[in-house]
Design a protein around this motif. Sequence first.
Motif, PDB file in Angstrom:
ATOM      1  N   SER A   7       0.748  -1.112   0.129  1.00 15.37           N
ATOM      2  CA  SER A   7      -0.164  -0.035  -0.018  1.00 15.37           C
ATOM      3  C   SER A   7       0.832   1.424  -0.103  1.00 15.37           C
ATOM      4  CB  SER A   7      -0.807  -0.023   1.317  1.00 15.37           C
ATOM      5  OG  SER A   7      -1.674   1.180   1.301  1.00 15.37           O
ATOM      6  N   ASN A  10       0.262   3.355   3.242  1.00 13.67           N
ATOM      7  CA  ASN A  10       0.896   2.773   4.249  1.00 13.67           C
ATOM      8  C   ASN A  10       2.408   2.871   4.197  1.00 13.67           C
ATOM      9  OD1 ASN A  10      -1.481   1.986   5.220  1.00 13.67           O
ATOM     10  ND2 ASN A  10      -1.048  -0.180   5.289  1.00 13.67           N
ATOM     11  N   PHE A  13       3.167   7.022   5.082  1.00 14.37           N
ATOM     12  CA  PHE A  13       3.166   7.062   6.504  1.00 14.37           C
ATOM     13  C   PHE A  13       4.296   6.171   7.378  1.00 14.37           C
ATOM     14  CE2 PHE A  13      -1.496   7.939   6.250  1.00 14.37           C
ATOM     15  CZ  PHE A  13      -1.285   9.191   6.775  1.00 14.37           C
ATOM     16  N   ALA A  14       4.718   5.074   6.758  1.00 13.11           N
ATOM     17  CA  ALA A  14       5.838   4.474   7.469  1.00 13.11           C
ATOM     18  C   ALA A  14       7.182   5.029   7.464  1.00 13.11           C
ATOM     19  CB  ALA A  14       5.946   3.021   6.868  1.00 13.11           C
ATOM     20  N   GLY A  21       2.091   4.320  10.425  1.00 19.22           N
ATOM     21  CA  GLY A  21       2.306   3.346   9.419  1.00 19.22           C
ATOM     22  C   GLY A  21       2.146   1.847   9.831  1.00 19.22           C
ATOM     23  N   LEU A  24      -1.572   1.083  10.802  1.00 19.80           N
ATOM     24  CA  LEU A  24      -2.500   1.056   9.443  1.00 19.80           C
ATOM     25  C   LEU A  24      -2.121  -0.368   9.019  1.00 19.80           C
ATOM     26  CD1 LEU A  24      -2.065   4.329   7.680  1.00 19.80           C
ATOM     27  CD2 LEU A  24      -4.119   3.482   8.861  1.00 19.80           C
ATOM     28  N   GLN A  25      -0.987  -1.051   9.372  1.00 16.31           N
ATOM     29  CA  GLN A  25      -0.623  -2.195   8.886  1.00 16.31           C
ATOM     30  C   GLN A  25      -1.089  -3.383   9.681  1.00 16.31           C
ATOM     31  OE1 GLN A  25       0.712  -2.525   5.754  1.00 16.31           O
ATOM     32  NE2 GLN A  25       0.595  -4.838   5.760  1.00 16.31           N
ATOM     33  N   VAL A  54       5.340  -2.863   6.329  1.00 21.41           N
ATOM     34  CA  VAL A  54       4.559  -2.785   5.168  1.00 21.41           C
ATOM     35  C   VAL A  54       5.131  -3.699   4.017  1.00 21.41           C
ATOM     36  CG1 VAL A  54       3.855  -1.059   3.517  1.00 21.41           C
ATOM     37  CG2 VAL A  54       3.966  -0.486   5.882  1.00 21.41           C
ATOM     38  N   ASN A  57       4.088  -7.386   4.266  1.00 26.63           N
ATOM     39  CA  ASN A  57       2.582  -7.447   4.276  1.00 26.63           C
ATOM     40  C   ASN A  57       2.415  -8.168   5.829  1.00 26.63           C
ATOM     41  OD1 ASN A  57       1.601  -6.197   1.978  1.00 26.63           O
ATOM     42  ND2 ASN A  57       2.454  -8.058   0.800  1.00 26.63           N
TER      43      ASN A  57
END
Length: 61
Positions: A7, A10, A13-14, A21, A24-25, A54, A57
Amino acid sequence: MSSNNVSIVNLIFAIFLPPIGAFLQVGFSAHFFINIVLTLLGGLPGMIHAIWLVVTNKTGD
């Protein structure tokens, strides 16, 4: 979005806000709290950890 795709949101943000981040993950999991500690120890360790979450995954275990 498929779980096989990274993403972009993400990932952004990470890089700029690693705990967001990571959250969100993985949500409120151990990885999220580890990321907060790493970010407090220095921005770079938290950023690397969030990007790793991220890209690989990871999901909230």
